[in-house]
Design a protein around this motif. Structure first.
Motif, PDB file in Angstrom:
ATOM      1  N   GLY A 161       2.626  -0.494   4.840  1.00  0.00           N
ATOM      2  CA  GLY A 161       1.553  -1.404   5.265  1.00  0.00           C
ATOM      3  C   GLY A 161       1.415  -2.623   4.375  1.00  0.00           C
ATOM      4  O   GLY A 161       0.691  -3.556   4.701  1.00  0.00           O
ATOM      5  N   LYS A 163       3.017  -5.917   1.820  1.00  0.00           N
ATOM      6  CA  LYS A 163       3.843  -7.089   2.140  1.00  0.00           C
ATOM      7  C   LYS A 163       5.333  -6.788   1.979  1.00  0.00           C
ATOM      8  O   LYS A 163       6.164  -7.359   2.693  1.00  0.00           O
ATOM      9  CB  LYS A 163       3.461  -8.283   1.262  1.00  0.00           C
ATOM     10  CG  LYS A 163       3.824  -8.097  -0.199  1.00  0.00           C
ATOM     11  CD  LYS A 163       3.464  -9.308  -1.012  1.00  0.00           C
ATOM     12  CE  LYS A 163       3.861  -9.146  -2.475  1.00  0.00           C
ATOM     13  NZ  LYS A 163       4.075  -7.811  -3.040  1.00  0.00           N
ATOM     14  N   VAL A 182       4.320   7.694   6.739  1.00  0.00           N
ATOM     15  CA  VAL A 182       3.787   9.016   6.412  1.00  0.00           C
ATOM     16  C   VAL A 182       2.269   8.875   6.316  1.00  0.00           C
ATOM     17  O   VAL A 182       1.767   8.061   5.528  1.00  0.00           O
ATOM     18  CB  VAL A 182       4.357   9.508   5.062  1.00  0.00           C
ATOM     19  CG1 VAL A 182       3.814  10.892   4.737  1.00  0.00           C
ATOM     20  CG2 VAL A 182       5.884   9.505   5.094  1.00  0.00           C
ATOM     21  N   VAL A 229       8.141  10.188  -0.564  1.00  0.00           N
ATOM     22  CA  VAL A 229       8.232   9.443   0.712  1.00  0.00           C
ATOM     23  C   VAL A 229       9.699   9.203   1.076  1.00  0.00           C
ATOM     24  O   VAL A 229      10.109   9.354   2.238  1.00  0.00           O
ATOM     25  CB  VAL A 229       7.457   8.104   0.607  1.00  0.00           C
ATOM     26  CG1 VAL A 229       7.776   7.193   1.782  1.00  0.00           C
ATOM     27  CG2 VAL A 229       5.961   8.362   0.534  1.00  0.00           C
ATOM     28  N   SER A 326      -2.106  -4.564   1.082  1.00  0.00           N
ATOM     29  CA  SER A 326      -1.428  -3.983  -0.078  1.00  0.00           C
ATOM     30  C   SER A 326      -2.401  -3.346  -1.064  1.00  0.00           C
ATOM     31  O   SER A 326      -1.974  -2.796  -2.071  1.00  0.00           O
ATOM     32  CB  SER A 326      -0.640  -5.074  -0.833  1.00  0.00           C
ATOM     33  OG  SER A 326       0.402  -5.590  -0.032  1.00  0.00           O
ATOM     34  N   CYS A 393       0.844  -1.111  -8.928  1.00  0.00           N
ATOM     35  CA  CYS A 393       2.075  -1.723  -8.440  1.00  0.00           C
ATOM     36  C   CYS A 393       1.906  -3.238  -8.478  1.00  0.00           C
ATOM     37  O   CYS A 393       1.623  -3.860  -7.463  1.00  0.00           O
ATOM     38  CB  CYS A 393       2.303  -1.223  -7.019  1.00  0.00           C
ATOM     39  SG  CYS A 393       3.662  -1.988  -6.194  1.00  0.00           S
TER      40      CYS A 393
HETATM   41  N1  LIG Z   1       2.646   6.032   3.746  1.00  0.00           N
HETATM   42  C1  LIG Z   1       3.881   5.554   3.675  1.00  0.00           C
HETATM   43  N2  LIG Z   1       4.771   5.839   4.647  1.00  0.00           N
HETATM   44  C2  LIG Z   1       6.023   5.375   4.605  1.00  0.00           C
HETATM   45  N3  LIG Z   1       6.484   4.611   3.599  1.00  0.00           N
HETATM   46  C3  LIG Z   1       5.649   4.289   2.613  1.00  0.00           C
HETATM   47  C4  LIG Z   1       4.316   4.748   2.581  1.00  0.00           C
HETATM   48  N4  LIG Z   1       3.734   4.264   1.455  1.00  0.00           N
HETATM   49  C5  LIG Z   1       4.664   3.544   0.815  1.00  0.00           C
HETATM   50  N5  LIG Z   1       5.812   3.560   1.509  1.00  0.00           N
HETATM   51  C6  LIG Z   1       7.064   2.894   1.148  1.00  0.00           C
HETATM   52  O1  LIG Z   1       7.341   3.157  -0.217  1.00  0.00           O
HETATM   53  C7  LIG Z   1       7.866   1.981  -0.828  1.00  0.00           C
HETATM   54  C8  LIG Z   1       7.006   1.591  -2.020  1.00  0.00           C
HETATM   55  O2  LIG Z   1       5.673   1.306  -1.588  1.00  0.00           O
HETATM   56  P1  LIG Z   1       4.902  -0.021  -1.983  1.00  0.00           P
HETATM   57  O3  LIG Z   1       3.438   0.289  -1.917  1.00  0.00           O
HETATM   58  O4  LIG Z   1       5.438  -0.595  -3.207  1.00  0.00           O
HETATM   59  O5  LIG Z   1       5.336  -1.038  -0.832  1.00  0.00           O
HETATM   60  P2  LIG Z   1       4.605  -1.782   0.339  1.00  0.00           P
HETATM   61  O6  LIG Z   1       3.499  -0.952   0.883  1.00  0.00           O
HETATM   62  O7  LIG Z   1       5.633  -2.156   1.322  1.00  0.00           O
HETATM   63  O8  LIG Z   1       4.147  -3.163  -0.291  1.00  0.00           O
HETATM   64  P3  LIG Z   1       3.120  -3.565  -1.381  1.00  0.00           P
HETATM   65  O9  LIG Z   1       3.802  -3.399  -2.710  1.00  0.00           O
HETATM   66  O10 LIG Z   1       2.785  -4.957  -1.068  1.00  0.00           O
HETATM   67  O11 LIG Z   1       1.933  -2.660  -1.232  1.00  0.00           O
HETATM   68  C9  LIG Z   1       7.926   0.904   0.251  1.00  0.00           C
HETATM   69  O12 LIG Z   1       9.215   0.894   0.784  1.00  0.00           O
HETATM   70  C10 LIG Z   1       6.917   1.384   1.258  1.00  0.00           C
HETATM   71  O13 LIG Z   1       7.194   0.944   2.555  1.00  0.00           O
END
Ligand SMILES: Nc1ncnc2c1ncn2[C@@H]1O[C@H](COP(=O)(O)OP(=O)(O)OP(=O)(O)O)[C@@H](O)[C@H]1O
Ligand SMILES: CC(=O)N[C@H]1[C@@H](OP(=O)(O)OP(=O)(O)OC[C@H]2O[C@@H](n3ccc(=O)[nH]c3=O)[C@H](O)[C@@H]2O)O[C@H](CO)[C@@H](O)[C@@H]1O[C@H](C)C(=O)N[C@@H](C)C(=O)N[C@@H](CCC(=O)O)C(=O)O
Length: 465
Positions: A161, A163, A182, A229, A326, A393
C-alpha cells in the motif's frame, strides 16, 4: 511470588523457557488453508492461520512445491512466537534442515530480532541453536531427484500500500503481474485499483494467545516481517502461477538504525529494516534454491534505486497519489485509514516527495504541510541524527539531508519553518556524506531499472495506469 500483570493473570517468565518448538504443519492445497503449530517446552501452544484462497492454477503437480514453500513459511513465521521468550534452542519437529535453510533461520531469529533485543536491554547478538528431531528432508533430492516442479514463469508483486510497491506495480503493470497482499490494508486495494489490476487477498491470523502473553510479560518488539511476507508470496506463486516474487526493497534499507558495541568491543549493526536489506537477500535466495530449485526467486526491484529517486519517479504518477499510504501507524489493527501526519514514516515520505511537488499538492495528500509545522522540528531533525534515527522504514540520513538541502534552494519550499531551520545542518551533512549535489534520475530511468531488476528489458516501461 508471581509478578502482577496488566491482565491480572499469572506472569509469563521468558527466562524460564528453554526450547521453542516448531511443531507440525497442517495444510490443504485444495482449499489453500494452512495451520502453523508452535509451542514452548512448558507451553503455551500457538497456531497461526493462513488462507491463500482458491487456486488460479489448477495443477496438482504444483502442490509439492506449495507444501515445501509452506515449510519455509512455518519456520520463518515462528519468529513472532519465539520472540516472546527468546530461548536458546529451536527444535524443529521433522527432518534435518538443509544448510542454506538453517543459515536463513539463524539469521532471521538473531539479526531479525536485534531491534527487539536492543530496545528491551538484552544482548543484541543471540542466535539460537536449531535442532531437528530427525529424518530425511523432503527437500533433499530423493532417488527420483530434483526440486519440485516450479510454477509457470511470471511475476507476483506483494503490495503493502506504500509508495515503493506502487511504483513497482506502475513499472511492471504491462507485464501482467499478479498483485497480492497479506491482510490487505485499504491502501493496497486502492493501489491495485489505480493500476487497473485485480488484487489477490491472503489472510494471515496470528495466534491471539501471543497478545495475551504480551500482557503477561513476554518480550515484545519488532519482527522481520518482510521475510515472512516474502515467503508467503513465494508459496502463493504455486497457486497463482508465478515463479518470481518482486519486492520493492530499496537501497536505503541497508543503513543500520544504530551501531552498538558488542560484548567483545566489536561494532554490531541493529537495523529496523534488516529483513529488507541486502544482508538477507542472498540467505533467502540460497534457501529457495535449496528448497525449491533455481526457477523460483525473490527479486528486490528497487535495490539499485535510492529513495529520493523512488520518490521523484513516484511523484510523476498522480493516479497513485490518492491511493497510496505509507504511514505504518495506519496499519495497526483498528487504526484509521489515513496519514497520521506525526510519525517518522509520514515525515520521511513527505520530505522525500517535497522536492518534486508543490506544497499545496503535498499538503492535499497528507492533510497539512508537515514541513511548515514548527512542532515537528525534533522529528525531522531525528532523520539526520545517527544517535536518534527512528526505528522505522525511513531513508538514509544522507538522503534526508539532501532532500532538506535541495528544498532550501526551491523558492516554494525555502520559507517553510522546518526547511529554514534545518537546511544549514542538512547541507553540511549532505556535502559530507552525499548524495550531494542531488540530481534526481529521470522517471524513465527508474522505471527502466525496475524492469531490468526482474529480467525484463528496460525499454518500453510504461508509466501510470
Ligand atoms: N501486507 C502486505 N502484503 C503484501 N506485501 C507487503 C505487505 N506489507 C509490506 N509488503 C511488501 O513488503 C515490502 C516492504 O514493505 P514496505 O513497507 O517497505 O513497502 P511499501 O509498502 O511498498 O512502501 P513504503 O515504504 O512507502 O511504505 C514491499 O515490497 C511491500 O510491498
Ligand atoms: C503496523 C505496525 O507497524 N505494527 C508494529 C507495532 O505493532 P502494534 O502492537 O502497534 O500492532 P500490530 O501490528 O497489530 O501487532 C500486534 C502485536 O502482534 C505482534 N506481531 C505482529 C505481526 C507479526 O507478524 N508478528 C507479531 O509478533 C506485534 O509484535 C504486536 O505485539 O509494533 C510492533 C512491535 O514493535 C511491531 O512488531 C509491529 O510491526 C508489524 C510486524 C508490521 O507489520 N510492521 C510493518 C508495518 C513494518 O514495520 N514494516 C517494516 C518493514 C521492515 C521489516 O521487514 O522489518 C517497515 O516499514 O519498516
Amino acid at each position: 511470588m508471581e509478578r502482577p500483570t496488566p491482565t491480572g493473570g499469572p506472569a509469563f517468565e521468558p527466562e524460564r523457557v528453554q526450547v521453542f518448538v516448531v511443531e507440525q504443519l497442517e495444510a490443504d492445497p485444495e482449499s489453500g488453508r494452512a495451520q502453523l503449530h508452535y509451542r514452548f517446552d512448558d507451553g503455551p501452544r500457538f497456531t497461526e492461520h493462513l488462507d491463500f484462497g482458491p487456486r488460479r492454477v489448477a495443477d496438482p503437480a504444483l502442490d509439492e512445491g506449495f507444501l515445501a514453500a509452506l515449510r519455509l513459511v512455518h519456520l520463518v513465521a515462528g519468529v513472532s512466537y519465539y520472540k516472546a521468550a527468546l530461548p536458546p534452542v529451536v527444535e524443529v519437529q521433522g527432518p534435518a534442515l538443509g544448510p542454506a535453510v538453517e543459515r536463513l533461520a539463524q539469521a532471521v531469529y538473531d539479526q531479525g530480532l536485534r531491534e527487539l533485543k536492543l530496545r528491551n536491554g538484552l544482548p543484541v547478538e543471540q542466535a539460537p541453536v536449531f535442532r531437528a528431531t530427525g529424518g530425511r528432508s523432503p527437500e533433499q533430492p530423493g532417488p527420483t531427484g530434483g526440486p519440485p516442479p516450479p510454477p509457470p514463469p511470471g511475476l507476483g508483486i506483494p503490495v503493502g500500500g506504500g509508495k515503493d510497491s506502487a511504483l513497482v506495480v506502475a513499472a511492471l503493470r504491462e507485464s501482467d503481474p499478479v498483485l497480492l497482499s497479506v491482510n490487505p490494508p485499504p491502501a493496497a486495494r486502492r493501489v491495485a485499483a489505480a493500476a487497473g489490476l485485480p488484487l489477490v487477498e491472503i489472510r494471515r491470523r496470528l495466534d491471539p494467545e501471543l497478545l495475551v502473553l504480551n500482557q503477561r510479560g513476554a518480550w515484545n518488539g519488532h519482527v522481520p516481517i518482510t521475510a515472512v511476507v516474502a515467503l508467503v508470496a513465494v508459496a502463493a506463486g504455486y497457486r497463482l502461477g508465478y515463479a518470481t516474487t518482486v519486492l520493492a526493497l530499496e537501497s536505503s534499507a541497508d543503513e543500520p538504525t544504530r551501531l552498538v558495541a558488542g560484548p567483545d568491543g566489536r561494532v554490531v549493526a541493529v537495523n529496523h529494516q534488516w529483513s529488507k536489506s541486502r544482508e538477507l537477500e542472498p540467505l533467502l535466495g540460497a534457501a529457495l534454491v535449496e528448497t525449491l530449485g533455481p526457477a523460483v526467486s525473490v527479486r528486490s526491484a528497487l535495490r539499485a534505486v535510492p529513495e529520493l529517486d523512488v520518490a521523484a519517479a513516484f511523484a510523476t504518477l498522480p493516479e497513485y497519489h490518492r491511493a497510496f499510504l505509507s504511514c505504518n501507524r495506519a496499519f495497526v489493527a483498528g487504526a484509521e485509514d489515513r496519514w497520521c501526519g506525526d510519525c517518522p514514516k509520514c515525515r520521511f515520505v513527505f520530505l522525500a516527495l517535497a522536492p518534486n511537488l508543490p506544497p499545496e499538492e503535498l499538503a492535499g495528500i497528507f492533510g497539512r504541510n508537515l514541513l511548515d509545522d514548527p512542532s515537528q522540528l525534533a522529528g525531522f531533525a531525528a532523520l539526520l541524527d545517527p544517535e536518534d534515527k527512528p526505528f522505522e522504514c525511513v531513508g538514509t540520513r544522507g538522503e534526508s539531508a539532501a532532500a532538506l538541502a535541495a528544498l532550501a534552494e526551491q523558492p516554494r519550499w525555502a520559507g517553510a519553518s522546518i526547511v529554514a531551520q534545518l537546511a544549514p545542518r542538512a547541507r553540511a551533512l549532505a556535502e559530507a556524506s552525499g548524495p550531494w549535489p542531488w540530481r534526481p534520475a529521470s522517471p524513465e530511468a527508474v522505471l527502466g531499472a525496475v524492469r531490468e531488476a526482474v529480467g525484463l528489458e528496460a525499454t518500453g516501461a510504461r508509466r501510470g495506469a
